[in-house]
Design an enzyme around this catalytic site. Structure first.
Site, PDB file in Angstrom:
ATOM      1  N   ARG A  31       2.327  -8.840  47.135  1.00 12.15           N
ATOM      2  CA  ARG A  31       2.350  -8.280  45.771  1.00 12.15           C
ATOM      3  C   ARG A  31       2.007  -9.335  44.738  1.00 12.15           C
ATOM      4  O   ARG A  31       2.079 -10.539  44.970  1.00 12.15           O
ATOM      5  CB  ARG A  31       3.724  -7.686  45.465  1.00 12.15           C
ATOM      6  CG  ARG A  31       4.869  -8.719  45.478  1.00 12.15           C
ATOM      7  CD  ARG A  31       5.215  -9.249  44.113  1.00 12.15           C
ATOM      8  NE  ARG A  31       6.156 -10.342  44.151  1.00 12.15           N
ATOM      9  CZ  ARG A  31       5.806 -11.627  44.118  1.00 12.15           C
ATOM     10  NH1 ARG A  31       4.533 -11.973  44.062  1.00 12.15           N
ATOM     11  NH2 ARG A  31       6.732 -12.577  44.137  1.00 12.15           N
ATOM     12  N   HIS A  38      10.704 -13.699  34.856  1.00 15.31           N
ATOM     13  CA  HIS A  38      12.051 -14.228  34.573  1.00 15.31           C
ATOM     14  C   HIS A  38      12.914 -13.174  33.874  1.00 15.31           C
ATOM     15  O   HIS A  38      13.807 -13.519  33.105  1.00 15.31           O
ATOM     16  CB  HIS A  38      11.968 -15.524  33.752  1.00 15.31           C
ATOM     17  CG  HIS A  38      11.422 -16.676  34.562  1.00 15.31           C
ATOM     18  ND1 HIS A  38      12.194 -17.397  35.430  1.00 15.31           N
ATOM     19  CD2 HIS A  38      10.175 -17.195  34.645  1.00 15.31           C
ATOM     20  CE1 HIS A  38      11.454 -18.337  36.007  1.00 15.31           C
ATOM     21  NE2 HIS A  38      10.225 -18.232  35.550  1.00 15.31           N
ATOM     22  N   ASP A  40      14.065 -10.500  35.942  1.00 20.85           N
ATOM     23  CA  ASP A  40      14.834  -9.836  37.013  1.00 20.85           C
ATOM     24  C   ASP A  40      16.304 -10.255  37.001  1.00 20.85           C
ATOM     25  O   ASP A  40      17.187  -9.414  37.090  1.00 20.85           O
ATOM     26  CB  ASP A  40      14.184 -10.052  38.393  1.00 20.85           C
ATOM     27  CG  ASP A  40      14.018 -11.516  38.779  1.00 20.85           C
ATOM     28  OD1 ASP A  40      14.100 -12.397  37.884  1.00 20.85           O
ATOM     29  OD2 ASP A  40      13.793 -11.787  39.972  1.00 20.85           O
ATOM     30  N   GLY A 126       3.058 -18.727  51.369  1.00 24.46           N
ATOM     31  CA  GLY A 126       3.618 -19.678  50.426  1.00 24.46           C
ATOM     32  C   GLY A 126       2.844 -19.766  49.125  1.00 24.46           C
ATOM     33  O   GLY A 126       2.979 -20.741  48.384  1.00 24.46           O
ATOM     34  N   GLY A 128       3.030 -17.548  46.603  1.00 23.18           N
ATOM     35  CA  GLY A 128       3.646 -16.775  45.532  1.00 23.18           C
ATOM     36  C   GLY A 128       3.256 -15.309  45.557  1.00 23.18           C
ATOM     37  O   GLY A 128       3.523 -14.575  44.606  1.00 23.18           O
ATOM     38  N   SER A 130       4.196 -13.321  48.063  1.00 24.32           N
ATOM     39  CA  SER A 130       5.244 -12.705  48.872  1.00 24.32           C
ATOM     40  C   SER A 130       4.813 -12.319  50.285  1.00 24.32           C
ATOM     41  O   SER A 130       5.014 -11.186  50.729  1.00 24.32           O
ATOM     42  CB  SER A 130       5.860 -11.504  48.143  1.00 24.32           C
ATOM     43  OG  SER A 130       7.234 -11.524  48.383  1.00 24.32           O
ATOM     44  N   SER A 131       4.266 -13.279  50.982  1.00 17.80           N
ATOM     45  CA  SER A 131       4.013 -13.074  52.412  1.00 17.80           C
ATOM     46  C   SER A 131       5.329 -12.853  53.134  1.00 17.80           C
ATOM     47  O   SER A 131       5.377 -12.169  54.159  1.00 17.80           O
ATOM     48  CB  SER A 131       3.278 -14.279  53.006  1.00 17.80           C
ATOM     49  OG  SER A 131       4.113 -15.417  53.056  1.00 17.80           O
ATOM     50  N   ASP A 176      10.174  -8.095  45.269  1.00 16.25           N
ATOM     51  CA  ASP A 176       9.156  -8.241  46.315  1.00 16.25           C
ATOM     52  C   ASP A 176       9.301  -7.176  47.400  1.00 16.25           C
ATOM     53  O   ASP A 176       8.333  -6.552  47.817  1.00 16.25           O
ATOM     54  CB  ASP A 176       9.246  -9.632  46.951  1.00 16.25           C
ATOM     55  CG  ASP A 176       9.112 -10.730  45.925  1.00 16.25           C
ATOM     56  OD1 ASP A 176       8.845 -10.428  44.742  1.00 16.25           O
ATOM     57  OD2 ASP A 176       9.288 -11.907  46.302  1.00 16.25           O
ATOM     58  N   TYR A 226      14.365 -23.681  37.694  1.00 14.43           N
ATOM     59  CA  TYR A 226      14.719 -22.264  37.854  1.00 14.43           C
ATOM     60  C   TYR A 226      16.236 -22.084  37.681  1.00 14.43           C
ATOM     61  O   TYR A 226      16.682 -21.220  36.915  1.00 14.43           O
ATOM     62  CB  TYR A 226      14.266 -21.773  39.237  1.00 14.43           C
ATOM     63  CG  TYR A 226      14.633 -20.347  39.549  1.00 14.43           C
ATOM     64  CD1 TYR A 226      13.865 -19.286  39.070  1.00 14.43           C
ATOM     65  CD2 TYR A 226      15.749 -20.048  40.332  1.00 14.43           C
ATOM     66  CE1 TYR A 226      14.192 -17.977  39.356  1.00 14.43           C
ATOM     67  CE2 TYR A 226      16.085 -18.735  40.628  1.00 14.43           C
ATOM     68  CZ  TYR A 226      15.310 -17.709  40.140  1.00 14.43           C
ATOM     69  OH  TYR A 226      15.657 -16.408  40.424  1.00 14.43           O
TER      70      TYR A 226
HETATM   71  P1  ADP Z   1       5.575 -16.416  49.804  1.00 19.72           P
HETATM   72  O1  ADP Z   1       6.524 -15.306  50.140  1.00 19.72           O
HETATM   73  O2  ADP Z   1       5.309 -16.520  48.351  1.00 19.72           O
HETATM   74  O3  ADP Z   1       4.306 -16.335  50.579  1.00 19.72           O
HETATM   75  P2  ADP Z   1       7.642 -17.956  51.015  1.00 19.72           P
HETATM   76  O4  ADP Z   1       7.913 -19.410  51.058  1.00 19.72           O
HETATM   77  O5  ADP Z   1       8.696 -17.039  50.541  1.00 19.72           O
HETATM   78  O6  ADP Z   1       6.289 -17.766  50.202  1.00 19.72           O
HETATM   79  O7  ADP Z   1       7.268 -17.459  52.467  1.00 19.72           O
HETATM   80  C1  ADP Z   1       6.284 -18.138  53.225  1.00 19.72           C
HETATM   81  C2  ADP Z   1       6.777 -18.312  54.628  1.00 19.72           C
HETATM   82  O8  ADP Z   1       6.794 -17.040  55.299  1.00 19.72           O
HETATM   83  C3  ADP Z   1       5.870 -19.155  55.458  1.00 19.72           C
HETATM   84  O9  ADP Z   1       6.189 -20.512  55.325  1.00 19.72           O
HETATM   85  C4  ADP Z   1       6.179 -18.663  56.866  1.00 19.72           C
HETATM   86  O10 ADP Z   1       7.346 -19.265  57.369  1.00 19.72           O
HETATM   87  C5  ADP Z   1       6.503 -17.205  56.661  1.00 19.72           C
HETATM   88  N1  ADP Z   1       5.401 -16.301  57.022  1.00 19.72           N
HETATM   89  C6  ADP Z   1       4.925 -15.288  56.287  1.00 19.72           C
HETATM   90  N2  ADP Z   1       3.940 -14.635  56.938  1.00 19.72           N
HETATM   91  C7  ADP Z   1       3.795 -15.249  58.114  1.00 19.72           C
HETATM   92  C8  ADP Z   1       2.937 -15.075  59.254  1.00 19.72           C
HETATM   93  N3  ADP Z   1       2.038 -14.102  59.297  1.00 19.72           N
HETATM   94  N4  ADP Z   1       3.065 -15.928  60.298  1.00 19.72           N
HETATM   95  C9  ADP Z   1       3.979 -16.908  60.270  1.00 19.72           C
HETATM   96  N5  ADP Z   1       4.803 -17.129  59.253  1.00 19.72           N
HETATM   97  C10 ADP Z   1       4.724 -16.327  58.182  1.00 19.72           C
HETATM   98 MG    MG Z   2       8.560 -15.289  49.507  1.00 19.42          MG
END
Ligand code: ADP
Ligand code: MG
Length: 389
Positions: A31, A38, A40, A126, A128, A130-131, A176, A226
């Site tokens: 997303r 800021h 939430d 990583g 931002g 929201s992976s 998220d 933060y």
């Molecule tokens: P963001 O949510 O903004 O991308 P975060 O630090 O919250 O950043 O999350 C990133 C972490 O999520 C990565 O360091 C990893 O550990 C994990 N991650 C997300 N997607 C995957 C993936 N497809 N494979 C492995 N790790 C993942």
């Molecule tokens: Mg995250």
């Protein structure tokens, strides 16, 4: 890669790795927050959009009971999660996002089956976007498919948030996971962080898109600042005699200015103004008032830069470049998005000028900062979905 191609790709990876076809394919998006920064943790509104970048999983029941095996097709790394007892934190680190969600299902006494899973994600890690929430909500969606029990989407989002709190150790808000679980194609999601009430805001006009510009910098002071901002907001709320800044009006703030510390005053001015801007931006999008929504984005950025002091020179550079390109070049508005001190900016742009805008931002950003930005566009994507099953 679009979602259909991505699903086909991960299905093929599943077949190659496990030697049989996948029974389920599920996806959940990352997303970007259009506006409402800021706000939430001040009980305010946020207005995120699901992006066309997804975590996708292909799966089948496993022949051996007692474990969920996950193959990460990008990192060519596997995780084995013991489900014969309450799931705990473990290795590899990324498996904790899945472990937390599986534990949530176990706690609801939903019988989690043994599974073989292949996964992939096109959400930048990583960055931002929201992976992490995409991974959690994708896992929850897979378990819904595999158990045949659909959760209420709000409960699902809260389960995923709890996984992030307890298994990843990140005390995130609800945005998220809510947008990843509840997003709908062609819509943004206005979310009231106090009541958790949500409202889909249509942006189905194909002539506009969001451009996401990753500055590719992340300044270290982020997390400390933060915590400081949160404390400053609490102290400002106390000074104003309200439970949270959500309850304060601009008039109340003006009446207290003389009695408040200057920093607290400016922090409160950002939050109170930003909550108002977020509600107005949702109205603007609903009315296809792109110019109005764009102006609110610029105002949001100025407030985050000057009053809240969470921007940085790279984010300011992107917003300045976008402003210089301006309406004539197809840019309606631009702002930093996310916590700040680096990360991404988001711009509302004319869809048919995306290529030219991307090129101009990339080259001018390089001239101004010596850095390379990563840029892509997205229309409002669909939330979590079961693609096969
Ligand atoms: P963001 O949510 O903004 O991308 P975060 O630090 O919250 O950043 O999350 C990133 C972490 O999520 C990565 O360091 C990893 O550990 C994990 N991650 C997300 N997607 C995957 C993936 N497809 N494979 C492995 N790790 C993942
Ligand atoms: Mg995250």
């Amino acid at each position: 890669m679009n979602l259909q191609d991505l699903a086909a790709h991960v299905a093929e990876q599943f077949q190659n790795h496990y030697g049989r076809p996948a029974r389920w394919i599920v996806a959940a998006p990352g997303r970007v927050n259009f506006i409402g920064e800021h706000t939430d943790y001040n009980d305010g509104f946020v207005l995120p959009m699901a992006i066309e970048r997804y975590a996708v999983m292909a799966a089948d029941t496993a022949s051996v009971p007692g474990a969920i095996s996950v193959y990460d097709t990008q990192f060519k790394e596997s995780a084995k999660i013991d489900i014969s007892q309450p799931v705990t934190k473990g290795q590899p680190k990324w498996s904790n996002y899945l472990r937390g969600v599986i534990a949530g299902f176990q706690q609801r006494a939903l019988a989690v089956p043994a599974l073989d899973v292949a996964m992939i994600s096109t959400v930048p890690l990583g960055g931002g976007l929201s992976s992490s929430a995409a991974l959690e909500v994708c896992t929850a969606t897979l378990l819904e498919a595999a158990t045949g029990k659909a959760l209420d989407p709000v409960e699902k989002a809260l389960l995923a948030q709890k996984a992030e709190h307890e298994f990843a150790g990140v005390p995130c808000g609800i945005m998220d996971q809510f947008i990843s679980a509840l997003g709908r194609e062609g819509h943004l999601l206005l979310l009231d962080c106090r009541t958790r009430k949500t409202e889909l805001v249509p942006m189905s006009d194909p002539s506009v898109a969001l451009l996401i510009v990753n500055t590719n910098v992340k300044h270290e002071l982020g997390s400390g600042e933060y915590a400081k901002r949160r404390a400053e907001c609490e102290s400002a709320a106390r000074a104003l005699g309200v439970a949270s800044l959500r309850d304060a009006t601009p008039e109340q703030l003006a009446a207290h200015q003389g009695k408040m510390d200057g920093v607290a005053y400016r922090r409160a001015r950002h939050v109170i103004g930003e909550i108002e801007r977020t509600v107005h931006a949702a109205e603007g999008l609903r009315a296809s008032n792109w110019i109005g929504a764009g102006q609110l984005m610029y105002a949001s950025h100025a407030s985050l830069r000057d009053d809240y002091e969470v921007s940085c020179k790279e984010l300011d550079a992107v917003v300045e470049i976008a402003g210089d390109i301006g309406l004539a070049g197809g840019v309606y508005g631009c702002r930093m998005t996310g916590g700040g001190f680096g990360g991404c900016a988001v711009a509302l742009v004319k869809a048919d000028q995306v290529v030219a805008i991307t090129e101009r931002i990339a080259s001018l950003y390089h001239v101004k900062t010596g850095l390379e930005a990563t840029i892509f566009s997205s229309r409002p994507a669909t939330g979590a979905s079961i693609l096969r099953g």
